[in-house]
Design a protein around this motif. Structure first.
Motif, PDB file in Angstrom:
ATOM      1  N   LEU A 137       0.833  -1.192   0.000  1.00 56.85           N
ATOM      2  CA  LEU A 137       0.000   0.000   0.000  1.00 56.85           C
ATOM      3  C   LEU A 137       0.874   1.252   0.000  1.00 56.85           C
ATOM      4  CD1 LEU A 137      -3.100   0.348   0.206  1.00 56.85           C
ATOM      5  CD2 LEU A 137      -2.838   0.347   2.689  1.00 56.85           C
ATOM      6  N   ASP A 138       0.474   2.241  -0.787  1.00 57.45           N
ATOM      7  CA  ASP A 138       1.224   3.510  -0.838  1.00 57.45           C
ATOM      8  C   ASP A 138       0.770   4.397   0.328  1.00 57.45           C
ATOM      9  OD1 ASP A 138       2.509   5.861  -1.391  1.00 57.45           O
ATOM     10  OD2 ASP A 138       1.723   6.078  -3.432  1.00 57.45           O
ATOM     11  N   ARG A 139       1.247   4.048   1.503  1.00 62.20           N
ATOM     12  CA  ARG A 139       0.811   4.785   2.709  1.00 62.20           C
ATOM     13  C   ARG A 139       1.226   6.253   2.630  1.00 62.20           C
ATOM     14  NH1 ARG A 139      -0.434   0.527   6.613  1.00 62.20           N
ATOM     15  NH2 ARG A 139       0.302  -1.385   5.651  1.00 62.20           N
ATOM     16  N   ASP A 140       2.434   6.494   2.146  1.00 61.27           N
ATOM     17  CA  ASP A 140       2.914   7.883   2.068  1.00 61.27           C
ATOM     18  C   ASP A 140       2.006   8.714   1.178  1.00 61.27           C
ATOM     19  OD1 ASP A 140       4.975   7.183   3.695  1.00 61.27           O
ATOM     20  OD2 ASP A 140       6.498   7.083   2.112  1.00 61.27           O
ATOM     21  N   GLY A 141       1.582   8.132   0.059  1.00 64.69           N
ATOM     22  CA  GLY A 141       0.734   8.867  -0.879  1.00 64.69           C
ATOM     23  C   GLY A 141      -0.619   9.193  -0.276  1.00 64.69           C
ATOM     24  N   ILE A 142      -1.167   8.248   0.463  1.00 63.88           N
ATOM     25  CA  ILE A 142      -2.472   8.470   1.096  1.00 63.88           C
ATOM     26  C   ILE A 142      -2.344   9.543   2.166  1.00 63.88           C
ATOM     27  CG2 ILE A 142      -4.263   7.408   2.532  1.00 63.88           C
ATOM     28  CD1 ILE A 142      -3.418   4.676   1.147  1.00 63.88           C
ATOM     29  N   VAL A 143      -1.314   9.395   2.993  1.00 64.96           N
ATOM     30  CA  VAL A 143      -1.124  10.334   4.101  1.00 64.96           C
ATOM     31  C   VAL A 143      -0.871  11.750   3.575  1.00 64.96           C
ATOM     32  CG1 VAL A 143       0.453  10.939   5.992  1.00 64.96           C
ATOM     33  CG2 VAL A 143      -0.411   8.591   5.766  1.00 64.96           C
ATOM     34  N   ALA A 144      -0.070  11.852   2.524  1.00 71.27           N
ATOM     35  CA  ALA A 144       0.237  13.180   1.960  1.00 71.27           C
ATOM     36  C   ALA A 144      -1.043  13.870   1.518  1.00 71.27           C
ATOM     37  CB  ALA A 144       1.200  13.039   0.789  1.00 71.27           C
ATOM     38  N   SER A 145      -1.937  13.121   0.916  1.00 75.11           N
ATOM     39  CA  SER A 145      -3.186  13.725   0.434  1.00 75.11           C
ATOM     40  C   SER A 145      -4.063  14.163   1.596  1.00 75.11           C
ATOM     41  CB  SER A 145      -3.925  12.718  -0.459  1.00 75.11           C
ATOM     42  OG  SER A 145      -5.167  13.254  -0.861  1.00 75.11           O
ATOM     43  N   VAL A 146      -4.176  13.301   2.611  1.00 78.31           N
ATOM     44  CA  VAL A 146      -5.057  13.633   3.730  1.00 78.31           C
ATOM     45  C   VAL A 146      -4.482  14.777   4.563  1.00 78.31           C
ATOM     46  CG1 VAL A 146      -6.183  12.733   5.806  1.00 78.31           C
ATOM     47  CG2 VAL A 146      -6.032  11.310   3.750  1.00 78.31           C
ATOM     48  N   GLU A 147      -3.155  14.856   4.624  1.00 75.52           N
ATOM     49  CA  GLU A 147      -2.549  15.991   5.329  1.00 75.52           C
ATOM     50  C   GLU A 147      -2.944  17.312   4.665  1.00 75.52           C
ATOM     51  OE1 GLU A 147       1.584  14.967   5.369  1.00 75.52           O
ATOM     52  OE2 GLU A 147       1.484  14.170   7.420  1.00 75.52           O
ATOM     53  N   LYS A 148      -3.142  17.239   3.346  1.00 73.72           N
ATOM     54  CA  LYS A 148      -3.519  18.439   2.598  1.00 73.72           C
ATOM     55  C   LYS A 148      -5.005  18.763   2.772  1.00 73.72           C
ATOM     56  CE  LYS A 148      -3.655  17.998  -1.871  1.00 73.72           C
ATOM     57  NZ  LYS A 148      -3.304  17.876  -3.304  1.00 73.72           N
ATOM     58  N   THR A 149      -5.853  17.718   2.680  1.00 72.37           N
ATOM     59  CA  THR A 149      -7.302  17.974   2.646  1.00 72.37           C
ATOM     60  C   THR A 149      -7.955  17.890   4.020  1.00 72.37           C
ATOM     61  OG1 THR A 149      -7.820  15.637   2.282  1.00 72.37           O
ATOM     62  CG2 THR A 149      -7.444  16.992   0.320  1.00 72.37           C
ATOM     63  N   GLY A 150      -7.415  17.067   4.897  1.00 71.55           N
ATOM     64  CA  GLY A 150      -7.991  16.924   6.240  1.00 71.55           C
ATOM     65  C   GLY A 150      -9.256  16.073   6.287  1.00 71.55           C
ATOM     66  N   ARG A 151      -9.658  15.564   5.153  1.00 67.71           N
ATOM     67  CA  ARG A 151     -10.875  14.740   5.127  1.00 67.71           C
ATOM     68  C   ARG A 151     -10.650  13.566   4.169  1.00 67.71           C
ATOM     69  NH1 ARG A 151     -12.629  20.065   4.553  1.00 67.71           N
ATOM     70  NH2 ARG A 151     -13.890  20.826   6.311  1.00 67.71           N
ATOM     71  N   ALA A 152     -11.189  12.388   4.536  1.00 64.67           N
ATOM     72  CA  ALA A 152     -11.031  11.232   3.648  1.00 64.67           C
ATOM     73  C   ALA A 152     -12.282  10.370   3.635  1.00 64.67           C
ATOM     74  CB  ALA A 152      -9.830  10.395   4.093  1.00 64.67           C
ATOM     75  N   VAL A 153     -12.644   9.946   2.437  1.00 65.61           N
ATOM     76  CA  VAL A 153     -13.708   8.944   2.269  1.00 65.61           C
ATOM     77  C   VAL A 153     -13.096   7.789   1.481  1.00 65.61           C
ATOM     78  CG1 VAL A 153     -15.953   8.400   1.252  1.00 65.61           C
ATOM     79  CG2 VAL A 153     -15.530  10.675   2.237  1.00 65.61           C
TER      80      VAL A 153
END
Lengths: 378, 325
Positions: free
Chosen positions: B242-258
């Protein structure tokens, strides 16, 4: 063999039919109701049924190998009791089946066997020291030297048989004349994978030899209750491949049968099944108590058919066996095995990062992270 | 460069692999004469012969076990299991042998092979034909699991999987096979196994999905964008690793995840992704992570499929609820 095209089974039976043997010479628990024949060249008393296709020196060498295998087996049992090895599955009583089969192979041939096949694997090139290292509980024991095409012992029952179909298939595609031999017990023939492996091998005519060491018992379940087939060899008929039943405690009978199956495979004539009728003299593993399910007199009857004793008697008859030679064989074997044990026990303990490093060619990011955590380098 | 759908892109990758590497062979049920039940291997047997595009008996364990032996002895087999839901007879081979031989032999023997499995529902198929149990394989150490949602990724990921020195499960989204077309380069190229693809950039919310559910996720993103939301859409493409870094980087930017997946909720891959986000990006989160998934039921037959599959409405509703917090 006279009639290779006519099929392995018929070829061998034409050579030495053993129909209607007396009860005393037929192994107990392995009789066939319709008197199915079993190929044998050396009788339990050491007399021979026909001219043997080996020289006296070759015979002595095979005997020495069986002695060495037994020394290993005894040593492993003792070491397990001392807590120096993980669970051990002894092959005592099956030395002829394993040494005879491996002696029929060529360097580079593939072997895909089980946890009870240490003698087979060793004779096919797997060093004792790595077998022992594996049994101490170390994955590095599975790292056979380059050029030795022996798969690590399969622990789950039956799944490894089909591997010998793929391995052999690849060799054919690569244009080599290598074959693959898979060894398994009577118990494994009840697995669905036995069917798939036999069928695939036959359908694709892969150069595969199926060696069933029918040792009479699937842990506590006797072979007579496992199947309604007259013999394991009979099952080959349904797949359209030759099946032959040999006395698995006769090292030369096994050698001849497996060599013929191997040569048949090498020449592009497809797979064969060899049923080696033998007996597991020891427990299933060091965690098992066979006294709960089988009688001492059955074991005693099979002790009489010990595959080593048979060859020793033959050699004695030829004047080629002496007490001192026996002792020197045992001493030399014991020294080699002690040396292998010493090596295995001197291998440094695995580092905590080792297991992360052998999951993939390159560790994945999550493994790198977990490795740091496990080693305290996070 | 041709305009291809996903099924054609996979076919083109297999064609390229067969023509560029003698060690590659395809084996599976009906892959030869019939060209596969979804016609994904169409024409390959005629081009490369029955020795390299091999029809097999109906025996999943046999297919994977034989492919394993072929791989260990130096070939590069691409095995097809007709549907993910049919893979369980081969589970023992995959888990106990394919995934473990490198570890068992400390790198001496390896099993570089690809197992192709069409997966997922929405086509009104019979029972067992609609499963999306990717987590079952993601959970197994020693396997890589990839799933494309576009033709370009399908070709590139499959060529990467065939090149990979380790076993790769290649999941194919059945209901997208012919749903999307795009220009696919016919040169040899690969898409790295591992990195996710940011399909759409945004700053308000991250939608995470993969494979077949990318269609509904894209539609939901379109609706949200029309309403003025800046949506980031991640197509994971690789589920293991799993690309954990990629997921985390995006959520750090948006603050919301679905997180959107077709598989049942419980112990689905969404749980792993949500746990990763809370471990690594908790203080960036403005609201709890939402999961929009299939239910913890057996995948239903045709007449109830629409009650099961996550809908565009459910994804939009989850995102709106996250945006309200």
């Amino acid at each position: 063999m006279t009639s290779r095209k006519a099929g392995l089974g018929r070829g061998l039976e034409a050579l030495i039919p053993i129909h209607g043997e007396t009860t005393s010479s037929r192994p107990p628990g392995q009789t066939s109701a319709n008197g199915s024949s079993m190929f044998r060249l050396i009788n339990p008393d050491g007399t021979v049924r026909d001219r043997l296709p080996v020289t006296l020196e070759e015979m002595k060498s095979l005997y020495a190998d069986m002695v060495e295998a037994r020394v290993y087996d005894d040593k492993s049992m003792a070491m397990q009791r001392q807590g120096r090895l993980a669970t051990y599955a002894p092959f005592r009583g099956q030395e002829a089946a394993q040494i005879g089969a491996a002696a029929a192979l060529r360097p580079g041939d593939w072997v895909s066997g089980t946890y009870r096949d240490a003698a087979l694997n060793w004779k096919a090139g797997y060093p004792w020291k790595l077998l022992i290292l594996g049994r101490t509980g170390d994955e590095r024991g599975g790292q056979v030297p380059e050029g030795v095409n022996v798969m690590p012992p399969s622990i789950t029952v039956g799944g490894h048989m089909i591997h010998a179909v793929g391995l052999a298939w690849a060799e054919r595609l690569k244009g080599t004349d290598r074959i693959a031999l898979t060894s398994f017990g009577d118990g494994a023939t009840s697995e669905g994978d036995f069917h798939e492996a036999m069928n695939f091998a036959a359908v694709y005519e892969t150069p595969t030899v199926f060696l069933c060491q029918n040792n009479g018992w699937a842990i506590s379940y006797p072979v007579e209750e496992q199947t309604r087939s007259e013999t394991i060899a009979d099952k080959a008929l349904a797949y359209g491949m030759p099946g032959v039943r040999v006395d698995g405690n006769d090292v030369i009978a096994v050698l001849v049968a497996v060599r013929e199956a191997a040569e048949r495979a090498r020449e592009g004539e497809g797979p064969s099944l060899v049923e080696a009728v033998t007996y597991r003299l020891g427990p299933h593993t060091t965690a098992d108590d066979p006294g709960r399910y089988r009688k001492d007199d059955e074991v005693a009857a099979w002790e009489e058919l010990d595959p080593l004793v048979r060859v020793r008697r033959l050699l004695e008859r030829s004047g080629a066996w002496t007490e001192s030679w026996q002792q020197s064989l045992e001493t030399e074997a014991s020294n080699r095995i002690e040396e292998a044990v010493a090596w295995a026990e001197s291998v440094p303990e695995p580092e905590p990062d080792d297991m992360f490093k052998r999951m993939f060619a390159e560790p994945t990011p999550n493994l790198v992270e977990q490795e740091r955590e496990a080693t305290g380098r996070g | 460069m041709a305009e291809l759908n996903i099924a054609q892109a996979i076919n083109s990758a297999l064609d390229t692999a067969l023509s560029s590497d003698d060690r590659v062979l395809i084996l599976g049920e009906d892959v030869g004469r019939a060209g596969g039940v979804f016609r994904v291997t169409d024409g390959l047997r005629n081009r490369y012969g029955a020795e390299r595009v091999v029809d097999t008996p109906v025996a999943e364990s046999g297919i994977i076990g034989a492919a394993f032996g072929l791989a260990v002895a130096g070939m590069r087999p691409v095995a097809e299991i007709q549907f993910l839901g049919f893979s369980y007879p081969a589970y023992d081979q995959i888990v106990n042998h394919v995934a473990r031989i490198r570890n068992r032999t400390n790198h001496r023997h390896t099993s570089p092979m690809v197992i192709r499995m069409p997966y997922g529902g929405g086509i009104g198929a019979a029972e067992h034909h609609s499963e999306s149990t990717e987590a079952v394989y993601v959970h197994i150490p020693g396997l890589k699991v990839v799933v494309p949602s576009t033709p370009k990724d399908a070709r590139g990921l499959l060529l990467a999987a065939i090149e990979d020195p380790d076993p790769v499960i290649f999941l194919e989204p059945i209901r997208l096979y012919r749903a999307v077309k795009e220009h696919v380069p016919d040169i040899y190229y690969t898409v790295d196994i591992g990195p996710l693809r940011v399909e759409r950039e945004g700053s308000d919310i991250t939608l995470v999905s993969w494979g077949a559910m990318m269609r509904e996720t894209r539609q939901a993103a379109g609706i949200l964008a029309e309403a003025g939301v800046s949506v980031e859409v991640l197509d994971l493409r690789t589920l293991s690793p799993l690309d954990r870094d990629g997921i985390v980087a995006s959520v750090e930017k948006t603050g919301r995840a679905v997180i959107v997946h077709e598989a049942p909720l419980t112990a689905g891959l969404g749980a792993e992704i949500a746990a990763t986000i809370q471990e690594r990006a908790l203080y960036s989160l403005k609201t709890p992570v939402r999961r929009v998934t299939g239910w913890d039921t057996v995948f239903p037959l045709k007449r109830s499929e629409h009650h099961y599959l996550p809908s565009v409405d459910r994804i939009v509703a989850a995102a709106e609820s996250a945006l309200e917090d």
